[in-house]
Design a protein around this motif. Sequence first.
Motif, short mmCIF file in Angstrom:
data_model
loop_
_atom_site.label_atom_id
_atom_site.label_comp_id
_atom_site.label_asym_id
_atom_site.label_seq_id
_atom_site.Cartn_x
_atom_site.Cartn_y
_atom_site.Cartn_z
N TRP A 68 62.52 32.42 2.37
CA TRP A 68 62.96 31.51 3.41
C TRP A 68 64.19 32.01 4.17
O TRP A 68 64.52 31.46 5.21
CB TRP A 68 63.23 30.13 2.83
CG TRP A 68 61.95 29.48 2.44
CD1 TRP A 68 61.37 29.49 1.20
CD2 TRP A 68 61.04 28.79 3.29
NE1 TRP A 68 60.17 28.82 1.24
CE2 TRP A 68 59.94 28.37 2.51
CE3 TRP A 68 61.05 28.45 4.64
CZ2 TRP A 68 58.87 27.66 3.03
CZ3 TRP A 68 59.99 27.74 5.16
CH2 TRP A 68 58.91 27.35 4.36
N ASN A 69 64.88 33.02 3.66
CA ASN A 69 65.97 33.60 4.46
C ASN A 69 65.35 34.19 5.71
O ASN A 69 64.21 34.65 5.69
CB ASN A 69 66.71 34.68 3.67
CG ASN A 69 67.47 34.10 2.50
OD1 ASN A 69 68.06 33.04 2.61
ND2 ASN A 69 67.45 34.80 1.39
N ARG A 70 66.11 34.20 6.81
CA ARG A 70 65.48 34.64 8.05
C ARG A 70 66.50 35.06 9.08
O ARG A 70 67.66 34.67 9.02
CB ARG A 70 64.62 33.53 8.64
CG ARG A 70 65.41 32.23 8.90
CD ARG A 70 64.43 31.12 9.17
NE ARG A 70 65.03 29.83 9.41
CZ ARG A 70 65.05 28.85 8.52
NH1 ARG A 70 64.55 29.03 7.31
NH2 ARG A 70 65.57 27.68 8.83
N ILE A 71 66.00 35.86 10.03
CA ILE A 71 66.79 36.12 11.22
C ILE A 71 66.47 35.02 12.22
O ILE A 71 65.39 34.42 12.17
CB ILE A 71 66.52 37.52 11.82
CG1 ILE A 71 65.05 37.68 12.24
CG2 ILE A 71 66.95 38.61 10.88
CD1 ILE A 71 64.77 38.94 13.03
N VAL A 72 67.40 34.75 13.09
CA VAL A 72 67.21 33.76 14.14
C VAL A 72 67.29 34.50 15.47
O VAL A 72 68.27 35.21 15.74
CB VAL A 72 68.30 32.65 14.10
CG1 VAL A 72 68.11 31.68 15.26
CG2 VAL A 72 68.27 31.94 12.76
N LEU A 73 66.26 34.37 16.27
CA LEU A 73 66.23 34.99 17.60
C LEU A 73 66.31 33.89 18.65
O LEU A 73 65.49 32.96 18.65
CB LEU A 73 64.96 35.81 17.78
CG LEU A 73 64.75 36.96 16.79
CD1 LEU A 73 63.44 37.66 17.06
CD2 LEU A 73 65.90 37.94 16.85
#
Length: 122
Positions: A68-73
Amino acid sequence: MATVRYLVSDVELAIAFYTRHLGFVLRQQFGPAMAILRRDDLTFWLAGPTASAARPMPDGRTPEPGGWNRIVLEVEDLAALIVRMREAGVPFRNEIVDGPGGRQILCEDPSGNVVELFEARA
Protein backbone atom coordinates in the motif's frame (compact mmCIF):
# COMPACT_ATOMS: atom_id res chain seq x y z
CA MET A 1 14.88 15.91 -5.96
CA ALA A 2 13.55 12.61 -4.57
CA THR A 3 14.43 9.04 -5.51
CA VAL A 4 11.98 6.18 -4.99
CA ARG A 5 12.60 2.47 -5.65
CA TYR A 6 9.83 0.03 -6.55
CA LEU A 7 10.32 -3.71 -6.77
CA VAL A 8 8.72 -5.02 -9.95
CA SER A 9 8.09 -8.47 -11.41
CA ASP A 10 9.19 -7.46 -14.92
CA VAL A 11 11.34 -4.40 -15.62
CA GLU A 12 10.32 -4.14 -19.30
CA LEU A 13 6.59 -4.19 -18.46
CA ALA A 14 7.14 -1.60 -15.73
CA ILE A 15 9.09 0.71 -18.08
CA ALA A 16 6.29 0.49 -20.65
CA PHE A 17 3.63 1.24 -18.02
CA TYR A 18 5.33 4.26 -16.45
CA THR A 19 6.48 5.81 -19.74
CA ARG A 20 3.25 5.17 -21.65
CA HIS A 21 0.67 6.10 -19.02
CA LEU A 22 2.35 8.38 -16.49
CA GLY A 23 4.85 10.57 -18.33
CA PHE A 24 8.12 9.06 -17.09
CA VAL A 25 11.22 9.04 -19.31
CA LEU A 26 13.68 6.15 -19.34
CA ARG A 27 17.14 7.43 -18.34
CA GLN A 28 19.11 4.21 -17.97
CA GLN A 29 18.50 0.47 -18.04
CA PHE A 30 20.60 -2.38 -16.67
CA GLY A 31 19.16 -5.31 -18.61
CA PRO A 32 16.27 -7.11 -16.92
CA ALA A 33 17.57 -6.24 -13.43
CA MET A 34 16.94 -2.51 -13.10
CA ALA A 35 15.94 0.74 -14.79
CA ILE A 36 16.08 4.40 -13.84
CA LEU A 37 13.20 6.63 -14.93
CA ARG A 38 12.57 10.32 -14.41
CA ARG A 39 9.48 12.53 -14.16
CA ASP A 40 9.93 16.17 -13.22
CA ASP A 41 12.15 16.10 -10.13
CA LEU A 42 11.43 12.46 -9.22
CA THR A 43 14.02 9.79 -10.02
CA PHE A 44 12.34 6.39 -10.05
CA TRP A 45 14.26 3.12 -9.78
CA LEU A 46 12.57 -0.06 -10.97
CA ALA A 47 14.22 -3.14 -9.49
CA GLY A 48 13.42 -6.54 -11.01
CA PRO A 49 13.71 -10.00 -9.42
CA THR A 50 17.45 -10.24 -10.24
CA ALA A 51 18.32 -6.82 -8.77
CA SER A 52 20.32 -6.61 -5.57
CA ALA A 53 17.33 -4.92 -3.91
CA ALA A 54 15.33 -8.15 -4.35
CA ARG A 55 17.80 -10.37 -2.45
CA PRO A 56 16.49 -12.06 0.70
CA MET A 57 16.95 -10.31 4.04
CA PRO A 58 18.99 -11.92 6.82
CA ASP A 59 15.76 -13.12 8.47
CA GLY A 60 14.68 -14.89 5.24
CA ARG A 61 12.01 -12.43 4.10
CA THR A 62 12.15 -11.68 0.39
CA PRO A 63 11.35 -8.16 -0.88
CA GLU A 64 8.42 -8.23 -3.28
CA PRO A 65 6.22 -5.80 -5.23
CA GLY A 66 2.78 -4.67 -4.16
CA GLY A 67 1.50 -3.38 -0.84
CA TRP A 68 0.00 0.00 0.00
CA ASN A 69 2.96 2.38 0.14
CA ARG A 70 2.92 4.48 -2.99
CA ILE A 71 4.17 7.40 -4.97
CA VAL A 72 1.72 10.23 -5.54
CA LEU A 73 1.65 11.87 -8.97
CA GLU A 74 -0.13 15.19 -9.32
CA VAL A 75 -2.15 15.40 -12.53
CA GLU A 76 -4.09 18.14 -14.31
CA ASP A 77 -7.20 16.30 -15.57
CA LEU A 78 -7.79 13.23 -13.43
CA ALA A 79 -11.03 12.15 -15.13
CA ALA A 80 -9.52 12.18 -18.63
CA LEU A 81 -6.42 10.29 -17.48
CA ILE A 82 -8.55 7.61 -15.83
CA VAL A 83 -10.55 7.11 -19.04
CA ARG A 84 -7.35 6.67 -21.10
CA MET A 85 -5.82 4.30 -18.59
CA ARG A 86 -8.97 2.18 -18.22
CA GLU A 87 -9.24 1.93 -22.00
CA ALA A 88 -5.66 0.59 -21.98
CA GLY A 89 -6.60 -2.01 -19.35
CA VAL A 90 -4.87 -0.44 -16.34
CA PRO A 91 -6.40 -1.78 -13.10
CA PHE A 92 -7.66 0.54 -10.37
CA ARG A 93 -8.13 -0.36 -6.70
CA ASN A 94 -10.94 2.12 -6.10
CA GLU A 95 -13.05 4.88 -7.59
CA ILE A 96 -12.28 8.59 -7.27
CA VAL A 97 -12.20 9.79 -3.67
CA ASP A 98 -12.96 13.45 -2.91
CA GLY A 99 -10.97 14.89 -0.04
CA PRO A 100 -10.27 18.31 1.44
CA GLY A 101 -7.29 18.94 -0.84
CA GLY A 102 -8.55 17.40 -4.05
CA ARG A 103 -9.50 14.15 -5.75
CA GLN A 104 -7.51 10.92 -5.92
CA ILE A 105 -7.61 7.36 -7.19
CA LEU A 106 -5.26 4.38 -6.87
CA CYS A 107 -4.06 2.46 -9.93
CA GLU A 108 -1.69 -0.51 -10.11
CA ASP A 109 1.39 -1.03 -12.24
CA PRO A 110 1.90 -4.46 -13.90
CA SER A 111 3.52 -5.79 -10.68
CA GLY A 112 0.70 -4.66 -8.38
CA ASN A 113 2.51 -1.59 -7.02
CA VAL A 114 0.17 1.27 -6.18
CA VAL A 115 0.34 4.71 -7.78
CA GLU A 116 -1.89 7.45 -6.43
CA LEU A 117 -3.11 9.92 -9.05
CA PHE A 118 -4.03 13.21 -7.40
CA GLU A 119 -5.74 16.33 -8.75
CA ALA A 120 -5.58 19.32 -6.40
CA ARG A 121 -8.58 21.54 -5.83
CA ALA A 122 -8.57 24.71 -7.90
